[in-house]
Design a protein around this motif. Structure first.
Motif, mmCIF file in Angstrom:
data_model
loop_
_atom_site.group_PDB
_atom_site.id
_atom_site.type_symbol
_atom_site.label_atom_id
_atom_site.label_comp_id
_atom_site.label_asym_id
_atom_site.label_seq_id
_atom_site.Cartn_x
_atom_site.Cartn_y
_atom_site.Cartn_z
ATOM 1 N N PHE A 153 0.826 -1.278 -0.527
ATOM 2 C CA PHE A 153 0.452 -0.146 -0.461
ATOM 3 C C PHE A 153 0.980 1.418 0.009
ATOM 4 N N VAL A 154 1.858 1.380 0.671
ATOM 5 C CA VAL A 154 3.087 2.621 0.546
ATOM 6 C C VAL A 154 3.157 2.934 -0.375
ATOM 7 N N LEU A 155 3.643 1.558 -0.735
ATOM 8 C CA LEU A 155 4.950 1.950 -1.774
ATOM 9 C C LEU A 155 3.633 2.289 -2.954
ATOM 10 N N PHE A 156 2.835 1.812 -3.212
ATOM 11 C CA PHE A 156 1.883 1.786 -4.025
ATOM 12 C C PHE A 156 1.613 3.446 -5.018
ATOM 13 N N THR A 157 1.183 4.113 -3.186
ATOM 14 C CA THR A 157 1.048 5.085 -2.445
ATOM 15 C C THR A 157 1.913 6.631 -2.870
ATOM 16 N N TRP A 158 3.073 6.193 -2.759
ATOM 17 C CA TRP A 158 4.432 6.875 -2.976
ATOM 18 C C TRP A 158 4.313 7.213 -4.126
ATOM 19 N N GLU A 159 4.674 5.872 -4.916
ATOM 20 C CA GLU A 159 4.722 5.613 -6.127
ATOM 21 C C GLU A 159 3.949 6.552 -7.107
ATOM 22 N N PHE A 160 3.087 6.918 -6.683
ATOM 23 C CA PHE A 160 2.101 7.486 -8.070
ATOM 24 C C PHE A 160 1.244 8.924 -6.589
ATOM 25 N N HIS A 161 1.897 9.646 -5.632
ATOM 26 C CA HIS A 161 1.707 9.992 -4.903
ATOM 27 C C HIS A 161 -0.227 10.512 -4.358
ATOM 28 N N LEU A 162 -0.117 9.838 -3.932
ATOM 29 C CA LEU A 162 -1.614 9.941 -3.499
ATOM 30 C C LEU A 162 -2.070 9.873 -2.488
ATOM 31 N N ILE A 163 -1.517 10.741 -1.412
ATOM 32 C CA ILE A 163 -1.409 10.531 -0.369
ATOM 33 C C ILE A 163 -0.749 12.005 0.005
ATOM 34 N N VAL B 255 1.583 14.700 5.303
ATOM 35 C CA VAL B 255 0.636 15.282 6.662
ATOM 36 C C VAL B 255 -0.446 13.997 6.921
ATOM 37 N N GLU B 256 -1.172 13.663 5.680
ATOM 38 C CA GLU B 256 -1.646 12.196 6.129
ATOM 39 C C GLU B 256 -1.190 10.785 7.012
ATOM 40 N N LEU B 257 0.300 10.766 6.282
ATOM 41 C CA LEU B 257 0.680 9.752 6.199
ATOM 42 C C LEU B 257 0.915 10.097 7.676
ATOM 43 N N ALA B 258 1.328 10.830 8.846
ATOM 44 C CA ALA B 258 1.937 11.330 9.643
ATOM 45 C C ALA B 258 2.006 10.068 10.773
ATOM 46 N N PRO B 259 0.713 9.512 11.077
ATOM 47 C CA PRO B 259 0.588 8.319 12.297
ATOM 48 C C PRO B 259 1.209 7.213 12.174
ATOM 49 N N LEU B 260 2.012 7.513 10.932
ATOM 50 C CA LEU B 260 2.123 5.761 10.867
ATOM 51 C C LEU B 260 4.053 6.016 10.362
ATOM 52 N N ASN B 261 4.210 7.512 10.091
ATOM 53 C CA ASN B 261 5.651 7.391 9.930
ATOM 54 C C ASN B 261 6.499 7.154 10.171
ATOM 55 N N GLU B 262 6.517 6.720 11.644
ATOM 56 C CA GLU B 262 7.807 5.500 11.885
ATOM 57 C C GLU B 262 7.696 4.249 10.777
ATOM 58 N N LEU B 263 6.734 3.920 10.626
ATOM 59 C CA LEU B 263 6.176 2.644 9.266
ATOM 60 C C LEU B 263 7.270 2.560 8.548
ATOM 61 N N ILE B 264 6.734 3.815 7.851
ATOM 62 C CA ILE B 264 6.624 4.401 6.772
ATOM 63 C C ILE B 264 7.789 4.053 6.379
ATOM 64 N N GLU B 265 8.622 5.230 6.941
ATOM 65 C CA GLU B 265 10.204 5.923 6.831
ATOM 66 C C GLU B 265 11.191 4.579 5.942
ATOM 67 N N PRO B 266 11.196 3.330 6.540
ATOM 68 C CA PRO B 266 11.669 2.937 6.270
ATOM 69 C C PRO B 266 11.429 1.765 5.168
ATOM 70 N N ILE B 267 10.204 2.127 5.013
ATOM 71 C CA ILE B 267 9.951 1.479 3.454
ATOM 72 C C ILE B 267 10.366 2.222 3.025
ATOM 73 N N VAL B 268 10.374 3.395 2.933
ATOM 74 C CA VAL B 268 10.362 4.108 1.563
ATOM 75 C C VAL B 268 12.270 4.985 0.994
ATOM 76 N N PHE B 269 13.000 4.822 2.519
ATOM 77 C CA PHE B 269 13.708 4.879 2.371
ATOM 78 C C PHE B 269 14.944 3.438 1.571
ATOM 79 N N ARG B 270 14.458 2.122 1.641
ATOM 80 C CA ARG B 270 14.630 0.881 1.483
ATOM 81 C C ARG B 270 14.509 0.781 -0.064
ATOM 82 N N TYR B 271 12.927 1.254 -0.789
ATOM 83 C CA TYR B 271 12.491 0.726 -2.073
ATOM 84 C C TYR B 271 12.716 1.973 -2.647
ATOM 85 N N PHE B 272 12.570 3.913 -2.680
ATOM 86 C CA PHE B 272 13.390 4.111 -3.382
ATOM 87 C C PHE B 272 14.205 4.787 -2.643
#
Length: 217
Positions: free
Chosen positions: A187-197, A200-217
Motif C-alpha cells: 500500500f505504501v509503495l503504491f501510494t508513494w509511487e503515484f503521490h496519492l496521499i 501530513v496524512e501519513l504522520a500517524p505511521l511515519n515510523e513504519l513508512i520511512e524505512p519502507i520508502v528508504f529501502r525501496y526508493f
C-alpha cells in the motif's frame, strides 16, 4: 493474492470481496499484479506496466487495496467495537471524524467500527459507480478520477493507522502481523509511487513508512 498466506480466520471479511474492473484491461492487469506480487518484488508490483493506461492501473489496484483492507479489518471486527474503540483514532494525537460531503457534510465523531462501516460503504459506492470506474471497454474515466482515487487511498490509510495503533497486540496474537506488514508495504509503495496521499496524512505511521520508502526508493 498468491503472495499472502491466509489464516484460519480468512473467511472473516468485513464485506464481500470486490472483483476487478471488467472494462478494458482490468483482468489482464489484475493478473500482472498477482504475478509480480507472487515473485515477491513489491517495488516492481507497483510500477505502471509499460504501455498501459495509468487510470486503468489505478482503478484495478484500488479494488485490490480495498479488498486487502476489507480482509485485514475483518479479522479484527469482533475486537474493534463501540466499547473498545468509541472514537476513530490512530493513537492519542490523531482522531478521524466522518464526513462524505454529501450525506454528512459536517465531520461527526463516531466509533471506529462505525467509521470503518461508513468508509467502506462510501468506497464501495465509488467502485460501483460506472461514471467513476468504467466497466465498458473504451469508456472514459472522469476528469476528477485522480481526486477520487486520492480520497479513497487517504481513507483506507486511516484504517491501517487505526489497526496498527489500536489493535496491533491482537494482530500479533492472531499471528496476522506478517500478512498485515506485506499488505501495508504494498500500500505504501503504491501510494508513494503515484503521490496519492499527502505526507501530513501519513504522520500517524511515519515510523513504519520511512524505512519502507528508504529501502525501496
Amino acid at each position: 493474492m498468491s503472495l499472502f498466506g491466509r489464516s484460519s480466520r480468512s473467511q472473516l471479511t468485513f464485506r464481500p470481496k470486490k472483483s476487478s474492473p471488467s472494462g478494458s484491461k482490468g483482468l489482464q492487469l489484475k493478473k500482472h499484479i498477482d504475478a509480480t506480487l507472487g515473485s515477491g518484488n513489491l517495488r516492481e508490483a507497483v510500477r505502471l506496466p509499460i504501455g498501459e493506461d495509468l487510470n486503468e492501473w489505478l482503478a484495478v489496484n484500488t479494488v485490490d487495496f480495498f479488498n486487502q483492507v476489507n480482509f485485514l479489518y475483518g479479522t479484527l471486527m469482533e475486537f474493534c467495537t463501540s466499547s473498545t474503540c468509541p472514537i476513530m483514532s490512530a493513537g492519542p494525537k490523531y482522531e478521524y471524524r466522518w464526513a462524505d460531503g454529501v450525506k454528512v457534510k459536517k465531520p461527526v465523531q463516531v466509533s471506529a467500527p462505525k467509521y470503518v462501516e461508513y468508509l467502506m460503504d462510501w468506497v464501495e459506492s465509488q467502485l460501483d459507480d460506472e461514471a467513476i470506474f468504467p466497466q465498458k471497454i473504451g469508456a472514459p474515466f472522469p476528469q476528477n478520477f485522480r481526486e477520487v482515487i486520492r480520497t479513497i487511498f487517504k481513507r483506507l490509510f486511516r484504517v491501517y493507522a487505526h489497526m496498527y495503533h489500536s489493535h496491533f497486540q491482537m494482530i500479533l496474537k492472531l499471528k496476522e502481523e506478517a500478512h498485515l506488514s506485506t499488505c501495508f508495504k504494498h500500500f505504501v509503495l503504491f501510494t508513494w509511487e503515484f503521490h496519492l496521499i499527502d505526507r501530513v496524512e501519513l504522520a500517524p505511521l511515519n515510523e513504519l513508512i520511512e524505512p519502507i520508502v528508504f529501502r525501496y526508493f
